[in-house]
Scaffold this active site. Sequence first.
Site, PDB file in Angstrom:
ATOM      1  N   SER A 262       0.839  -1.201   0.000  1.00  0.00           N
ATOM      2  CA  SER A 262       0.000   0.000   0.000  1.00  0.00           C
ATOM      3  C   SER A 262       0.872   1.248   0.000  1.00  0.00           C
ATOM      4  CB  SER A 262      -0.900   0.018   1.241  1.00  0.00           C
ATOM      5  OG  SER A 262      -0.139   0.276   2.413  1.00  0.00           O
ATOM      6  N   LYS A 263       0.241   2.381  -0.229  1.00  0.00           N
ATOM      7  CA  LYS A 263       0.938   3.662  -0.183  1.00  0.00           C
ATOM      8  C   LYS A 263       1.571   3.887   1.189  1.00  0.00           C
ATOM      9  CE  LYS A 263       0.164   8.643  -0.550  1.00  0.00           C
ATOM     10  NZ  LYS A 263       0.633   8.893   0.809  1.00  0.00           N
ATOM     11  N   ARG A 264       0.883   3.455   2.237  1.00  0.00           N
ATOM     12  CA  ARG A 264       1.416   3.635   3.587  1.00  0.00           C
ATOM     13  C   ARG A 264       2.755   2.926   3.761  1.00  0.00           C
ATOM     14  NH1 ARG A 264      -4.008   3.015   4.430  1.00  0.00           N
ATOM     15  NH2 ARG A 264      -3.801   0.767   4.770  1.00  0.00           N
ATOM     16  N   ASP A 267       5.317   5.198   2.243  1.00  0.00           N
ATOM     17  CA  ASP A 267       5.556   6.347   3.126  1.00  0.00           C
ATOM     18  C   ASP A 267       6.395   5.929   4.337  1.00  0.00           C
ATOM     19  OD1 ASP A 267       4.026   7.872   1.421  1.00  0.00           O
ATOM     20  OD2 ASP A 267       2.198   7.740   2.627  1.00  0.00           O
TER      21      ASP A 267
END
Length: 510
Positions: A262-264, A267
Amino acid sequence: MMSRKTRVRFAPSPTGPLHIGGVRTALYNYLFSKQQNGDFILRIEDTDSTRFVPGAEAYIQEAFDWLGLPYDESPAKGGKFGPYRQSERKDIYKKYVHKLLDEGKAYIAFDTPQELEAKRNEIPNFQYDAATRLQMRNSLTLPTEEVKKLIDNGTQYVVRIKIEPRIDITVNDLIRGEVVINSSVLDDKVIYKSADELPTYHLANVVDDHLMEITHVIRGEEWLPSAPLHVWLYRSFGWEDTMPEFAHLPLLLKPEGNGKLSKRDGDRLGFPVFPLEWKDRQSGETSSGYRESGYLPQAVVNFLALLGWNPGTEQEIFSLDELVTAFSFERCSKSGAKFDFEKAKWFNHKYIQGTPNELLAEMIQPVLAEKNIPCDKNYAANVIGLVKERVNFVKELWDQASFFFIAPASYDEKTVKKRWKKESSAQLSELINVLQSIDDFSSENQEIRVKQWIEEKNYPIGNIMNAFRLAVVGESKGPHMFDITSLLGKQETIGRLTTAITNIPAPENT
């Protein structure tokens, strides 16, 4: 089945930036289609009007332009099977919805959200299917006149596919083999909504795949549970003979391997999960992209190709043409592929090494222009040739090469303390005289002459060379010392030595 030209499609929804997992799916579609001398199609599945994000479609097209994966047909390019946006195909879908209704293979349902919620509370694990449909408010239970009256009065409704129970549905998957599901576990999925006069994904993608003569549906494994419904729809339309083959690709997993990437995760661990940078118009948040992070498109393609597929050999570096030749579903994994972002850096490093110096020099021209540094392209290319082995990203080239363009204005304190001896100024003054006497300032000739002088003087070679590097570079980094000075030239090298002798203070006695 008659032999047909291979046609595949990548069908993203324009609901935001394209996830790197979607790029991998598109890549496998591309590789297979080109291997089979077939067509690669971009279709925009924008039937969910509530989630549409302006700019997302343009982003998708720009991403594939950058990656070098051209489409044979798309909204931008056109083609004889268009339109290629589902929102422009409303009338086509209505025709096929009516076909299913007329043949009794679908029905109209008027149940309100409140009525559906009440039924869920009444029946544990409620499913709208053959066992419950006759308890609901739909065209199977209401008189024909009342159905017509409700529609004429503008009452919102949905159309549901009518799935008969106790029938085995076989999905032949090119990666996972034969998957058999009994129809009794399926519900009567909504295939059309009167509220926006648009079909749901399930109907639209089946109708479009049939009309666009798609031969292979290659998509992520999250769509595997929907595959039996899609097979049922092909049966309902009488299109089984031309139904595409399916291949459900393994998921891209978090680097730790537990769950979908995921994007998380990006990040949290500091890597992009989108091909291009994306700025969210609502939040103003900017998400990093592989392009803006300094990745070469060829490296991204090569890296993604090996996430879920392996060639069966030790080879890791593949050109796009080599990937097309080598790709096969037989060597695709059934299990998820862990996303190794350190390996992505390795691939980028390898591709930078293989990129012509002249091309890399063009990539750093904007940096030189921003710093008002006039630079001959041949000089820049020669500089790049000396430092590119030390970088993983194009953006790191300036950090490694800046001293070739700007003489040091200061000297790294730790290096001065460690490398600059009390005799360094005097020794470098002698070195200046040696360098002035050299006519052939090539790296090889410099090295011979300077080392002869060091040997004659019986100086510690480490002391001389460390101080030499500090004076020319400003710190203890860079490629081979005489490669640096050969490229800088005699005048610039001597000038830097002179400046260092003047500006670096002698160490205090200890």
